[in-house]
Design a protein around this motif. Structure first.
Motif, PDB file in Angstrom:
ATOM      1  N   ASP A 398       0.802  -1.223   0.000  1.00  0.00           N
ATOM      2  CA  ASP A 398       0.000   0.000   0.000  1.00  0.00           C
ATOM      3  C   ASP A 398       0.837   1.277   0.000  1.00  0.00           C
ATOM      4  OD1 ASP A 398      -2.453  -1.456   0.120  1.00  0.00           O
ATOM      5  OD2 ASP A 398      -2.056  -1.828   2.244  1.00  0.00           O
ATOM      6  N   THR A 399       2.143   1.149  -0.208  1.00  0.00           N
ATOM      7  CA  THR A 399       3.023   2.328  -0.300  1.00  0.00           C
ATOM      8  C   THR A 399       3.267   2.615  -1.778  1.00  0.00           C
ATOM      9  OG1 THR A 399       4.091   1.748   1.796  1.00  0.00           O
ATOM     10  CG2 THR A 399       5.250   3.306   0.363  1.00  0.00           C
ATOM     11  N   PRO A 400       2.635   3.648  -2.347  1.00  0.00           N
ATOM     12  CA  PRO A 400       2.650   3.834  -3.806  1.00  0.00           C
ATOM     13  C   PRO A 400       4.030   4.124  -4.390  1.00  0.00           C
ATOM     14  CG  PRO A 400       1.630   5.724  -2.712  1.00  0.00           C
ATOM     15  CD  PRO A 400       1.799   4.661  -1.667  1.00  0.00           C
ATOM     16  N   TRP A 401       4.950   4.675  -3.590  1.00  0.00           N
ATOM     17  CA  TRP A 401       6.279   5.018  -4.114  1.00  0.00           C
ATOM     18  C   TRP A 401       7.346   3.982  -3.777  1.00  0.00           C
ATOM     19  CZ3 TRP A 401       9.151   5.576   0.315  1.00  0.00           C
ATOM     20  CH2 TRP A 401       8.463   5.953   1.478  1.00  0.00           C
ATOM     21  N   TYR A 402       6.929   2.853  -3.220  1.00  0.00           N
ATOM     22  CA  TYR A 402       7.887   1.812  -2.828  1.00  0.00           C
ATOM     23  C   TYR A 402       8.743   1.377  -4.024  1.00  0.00           C
ATOM     24  CZ  TYR A 402       9.644  -2.535  -0.707  1.00  0.00           C
ATOM     25  OH  TYR A 402      10.449  -3.543  -0.221  1.00  0.00           O
ATOM     26  N   ASP A 403       8.105   1.019  -5.119  1.00  0.00           N
ATOM     27  CA  ASP A 403       8.839   0.549  -6.304  1.00  0.00           C
ATOM     28  C   ASP A 403       9.763   1.618  -6.866  1.00  0.00           C
ATOM     29  OD1 ASP A 403       7.288  -1.662  -5.899  1.00  0.00           O
ATOM     30  OD2 ASP A 403       6.418  -1.710  -7.915  1.00  0.00           O
ATOM     31  N   ASP A 404       9.404   2.889  -6.678  1.00  0.00           N
ATOM     32  CA  ASP A 404      10.179   3.982  -7.268  1.00  0.00           C
ATOM     33  C   ASP A 404      11.508   4.228  -6.562  1.00  0.00           C
ATOM     34  OD1 ASP A 404       8.112   4.407  -9.069  1.00  0.00           O
ATOM     35  OD2 ASP A 404       7.097   5.850  -7.746  1.00  0.00           O
ATOM     36  N   LEU A 405      11.721   3.581  -5.423  1.00  0.00           N
ATOM     37  CA  LEU A 405      12.967   3.776  -4.689  1.00  0.00           C
ATOM     38  C   LEU A 405      14.165   3.171  -5.410  1.00  0.00           C
ATOM     39  CD1 LEU A 405      11.695   3.051  -1.063  1.00  0.00           C
ATOM     40  CD2 LEU A 405      12.504   5.260  -1.923  1.00  0.00           C
ATOM     41  N   VAL A 406      13.910   2.268  -6.367  1.00  0.00           N
ATOM     42  CA  VAL A 406      15.000   1.615  -7.084  1.00  0.00           C
ATOM     43  C   VAL A 406      14.776   1.688  -8.596  1.00  0.00           C
ATOM     44  CG1 VAL A 406      15.613   0.036  -5.210  1.00  0.00           C
ATOM     45  CG2 VAL A 406      13.866  -0.648  -6.874  1.00  0.00           C
ATOM     46  N   THR A 407      15.849   1.499  -9.324  1.00  0.00           N
ATOM     47  CA  THR A 407      15.796   1.420 -10.779  1.00  0.00           C
ATOM     48  C   THR A 407      16.442   0.103 -11.219  1.00  0.00           C
ATOM     49  OG1 THR A 407      17.949   2.510 -11.062  1.00  0.00           O
ATOM     50  CG2 THR A 407      15.992   3.919 -10.980  1.00  0.00           C
ATOM     51  N   GLY A 408      16.169  -0.288 -12.458  1.00  0.00           N
ATOM     52  CA  GLY A 408      16.840  -1.454 -13.023  1.00  0.00           C
ATOM     53  C   GLY A 408      15.987  -2.685 -13.155  1.00  0.00           C
ATOM     54  N   VAL A 409      14.740  -2.635 -12.610  1.00  0.00           N
ATOM     55  CA  VAL A 409      13.840  -3.786 -12.714  1.00  0.00           C
ATOM     56  C   VAL A 409      12.516  -3.331 -13.308  1.00  0.00           C
ATOM     57  CG1 VAL A 409      14.836  -5.146 -10.847  1.00  0.00           C
ATOM     58  CG2 VAL A 409      13.121  -3.418 -10.320  1.00  0.00           C
ATOM     59  N   PRO A 410      11.753  -4.266 -13.891  1.00  0.00           N
ATOM     60  CA  PRO A 410      10.436  -3.894 -14.433  1.00  0.00           C
ATOM     61  C   PRO A 410       9.530  -3.369 -13.327  1.00  0.00           C
ATOM     62  CG  PRO A 410      11.117  -6.058 -15.233  1.00  0.00           C
ATOM     63  CD  PRO A 410      12.086  -5.682 -14.161  1.00  0.00           C
ATOM     64  N   LYS A 411       8.654  -2.450 -13.689  1.00  0.00           N
ATOM     65  CA  LYS A 411       7.670  -1.899 -12.752  1.00  0.00           C
ATOM     66  C   LYS A 411       6.257  -2.240 -13.234  1.00  0.00           C
ATOM     67  CE  LYS A 411      11.031   0.145 -10.523  1.00  0.00           C
ATOM     68  NZ  LYS A 411      11.237   1.588 -10.492  1.00  0.00           N
ATOM     69  N   PRO A 412       5.352  -2.601 -12.331  1.00  0.00           N
ATOM     70  CA  PRO A 412       5.605  -2.802 -10.909  1.00  0.00           C
ATOM     71  C   PRO A 412       6.528  -3.989 -10.659  1.00  0.00           C
ATOM     72  CG  PRO A 412       3.432  -3.630 -11.477  1.00  0.00           C
ATOM     73  CD  PRO A 412       3.954  -2.935 -12.704  1.00  0.00           C
ATOM     74  N   ILE A 413       7.204  -3.960  -9.525  1.00  0.00           N
ATOM     75  CA  ILE A 413       8.134  -5.039  -9.201  1.00  0.00           C
ATOM     76  C   ILE A 413       7.388  -6.357  -9.068  1.00  0.00           C
ATOM     77  CG2 ILE A 413       9.743  -5.889  -7.453  1.00  0.00           C
ATOM     78  CD1 ILE A 413      10.519  -2.982  -6.891  1.00  0.00           C
ATOM     79  N   VAL A 414       6.227  -6.330  -8.401  1.00  0.00           N
ATOM     80  CA  VAL A 414       5.397  -7.528  -8.276  1.00  0.00           C
ATOM     81  C   VAL A 414       4.342  -7.492  -9.374  1.00  0.00           C
ATOM     82  CG1 VAL A 414       3.868  -8.864  -6.799  1.00  0.00           C
ATOM     83  CG2 VAL A 414       5.739  -7.552  -5.776  1.00  0.00           C
ATOM     84  N   GLN A 415       4.324  -8.521 -10.211  1.00  0.00           N
ATOM     85  CA  GLN A 415       3.355  -8.607 -11.297  1.00  0.00           C
ATOM     86  C   GLN A 415       2.616  -9.944 -11.209  1.00  0.00           C
ATOM     87  OE1 GLN A 415       4.986  -7.610 -15.152  1.00  0.00           O
ATOM     88  NE2 GLN A 415       6.256  -5.979 -14.312  1.00  0.00           N
TER      89      GLN A 415
END
Length: 464
Positions: A398-415
């Motif tokens: 439920d943290t909308p910017w969690y995935d944005d803390l990192v780069t280099g992987v597909p987004k969203p991280i969990v698919q």
């Protein structure tokens, strides 16, 4: 055959001459020199044998200290101290690893592991170990899972928490929303705090409600309910209390069905007898597991609970290392599933070793995680490399910017309830510095100098 070899050599020399070295010059060199010259423009991640640690710094976001280890080459490694852990658990290790080659992961782990302990105190060693693997992977140009022995799976199954509600129907709707989002395994927090105001549901609860901190399971008040180990609270759950708790489970199962594995956590602080009551009451709902019913240290009590019920039991998120914790539980078949947190258990290789040892004894492994995306993706590598792995926790759905803390992987991280195992060198992610700065702890700052931790001040040998 000899003629063919001569032709191959001529072809090699002709090609290398195009790079600026004459055939005459090469005719006087060894084949080793020829290969070295021909490969001089190949891009390397680093010179692994010459890599040295030069610094360690920290930033904090999402209650999680993220460490960065610097080197004498143009690569850095990242790791997390466990969520709500003290960043100084990692910084105290800095003087022990400065000047060392980070690729010697096991050697450095053996130097620093004496400074870890159970709970959050294992976070420093675990964070440094993770950052070392990140560096080693980048140095050699391979993903971390490959250095752990390769992978058993290309994607890792995720289970997620759901925000608690006093209203069972609202709680069930929140769980259904997780299913609709693609998650295939769930966990619900359900405990005596949900029924603390129900007359006749609990015994000895009023005593604790009148103490500092009340029946909250999370505070730092010495002697409070939150800091009293389960057997010593003398809280009991009545039949009425059991029925009220099962209402939540019943509504949940009625909503999401039985195909989805659903575990439970945070039941409360009470002894093995109350745990057995609850475990037996849940049997008809086919829960995936009951988590941390009592402290992990009570091996014999855990074994008694496990043997009393068909509902699977699990513990381990606060255990540091295989020896001194997990080994005892596994050897005694005290739990049905082990549950290490790679950010506190000693790191990625220790996590894999725990899983491997559990597998030898017929016990599967799931992974706890409630820290930053850095160690979340690092945990994906450990999960991919361990055969008896079940699922990995995602705590920040439920943290909308969690995935944005990192780069280099597909987004969203969990698919669709899974995370693809990164194939880039190291962990496979870098920090998105702008997003980190937006959400970081201002008091700690963004990787500020830590020179006060450069000098070792103690004699660390454990024997005479």
């Amino acid at each position: 055959m000899k003629k063919e070899n001569n032709n191959s050599r001529r072809s090699f020399l002709k090609k290398t001459s195009l790079g600026g070295l004459s055939l005459a010059g090469l005719s006087l060199t060894s084949i080793g020199d020829e290969v070295a010259y021909a490969s001089q423009n190949v891009q390397r991640a680093s010179r692994p044998s010459e890599l040295k640690i030069t610094d360690m710094r920290v930033v904090q976001v999402l209650r999680t200290p993220i460490i960065r280890i610097y080197t004498n080459q143009d690569i850095v490694g990242h790791g997390d101290v466990r969520d709500i852990g003290d960043y100084r658990y990692a910084l105290e290790l800095k003087s022990r690893i400065l000047g060392e080659n980070p690729c010697n992961v096991e050697k450095l782990f053996k130097i620093i592991k004496q400074f870890g302990y159970h709970g959050r105190q294992g976070g420093g060693v675990s964070g440094v170990e993770t950052a070392l693997w990140d560096l080693a992977g980048k140095a050699y140009g391979v993903p971390v899972y490959q250095m752990l022995g390769g992978k058993y799976r290309d994607s890792v199954r995720i289970y997620c928490d759901t925000t608690m509600s006093q209203d069972p129907d609202e709680y069930a709707e929140r769980m259904q929303a997780r299913v609709d989002a693609g998650y295939t395994a769930l966990k619900m927090d359900i405990g005596i705090n949900l029924i603390e105001d129900v007359p006749g549901a609990l015994v000895n609860a009023e005593f604790w409600k009148n103490q500092s901190g009340g029946l909250s399971g999370w505070n730092s008040i010495p002697g409070s309910y939150a800091n009293t180990e389960h057997p010593f609270t003398r809280v009991q759950v009545t039949d009425k209390g059991i029925d009220k708790l099962m209402e939540y489970v019943d509504v949940m199962r009625s909503k999401i069905g039985y195909e989805i594995p659903m575990g439970t956590d945070h039941w409360g602080h009470f002894d093995k007898n109350e745990a057995i009551k609850i475990a037996r009451a849940t049997e008809k709902y086919n829960l995936a597991y009951l988590e941390d019913l009592i402290p992990w240290q009570y091996t014999n009590d855990w074994k008694e609970i496990t043997q009393s019920t068909t509902t699977p039991t699990v513990t381990g998120e606060d255990i540091y290392l295989l020896e001194g914790g997990f080994k005892d539980l596994i050897d005694n078949q005290a739990v049905d599933i082990v549950h290490p947190d790679p950010v506190g258990t000693g790191g990625l290789l220790t996590t894999k070793r725990i899983g491997d040892y559990a597998q030898q004894n017929g016990i599967p492994m799931m992974l706890h995680h409630a820290s930053s995306p850095v160690s979340f993706l690092a945990s994906v590598h450990a999960a991919a490399a361990t055969e008896n792995f079940l699922w990995l926790e995602h705590h920040f759905v439920d943290t909308p910017w969690y995935d944005d803390l990192v780069t280099g992987v597909p987004k969203p991280i969990v698919q669709d309830g899974y995370v693809q195992v990164p194939e880039k060198p190291g962990i496979g992610v870098e920090l998105n510095e702008e997003v980190v700065k937006e959400h970081m702890d201002e008091e700690i700052g963004f990787f500020e100098p830590t020179t006060e931790w450069d000098e070792r001040q103690s004699w660390d040998r454990l024997w005479s």
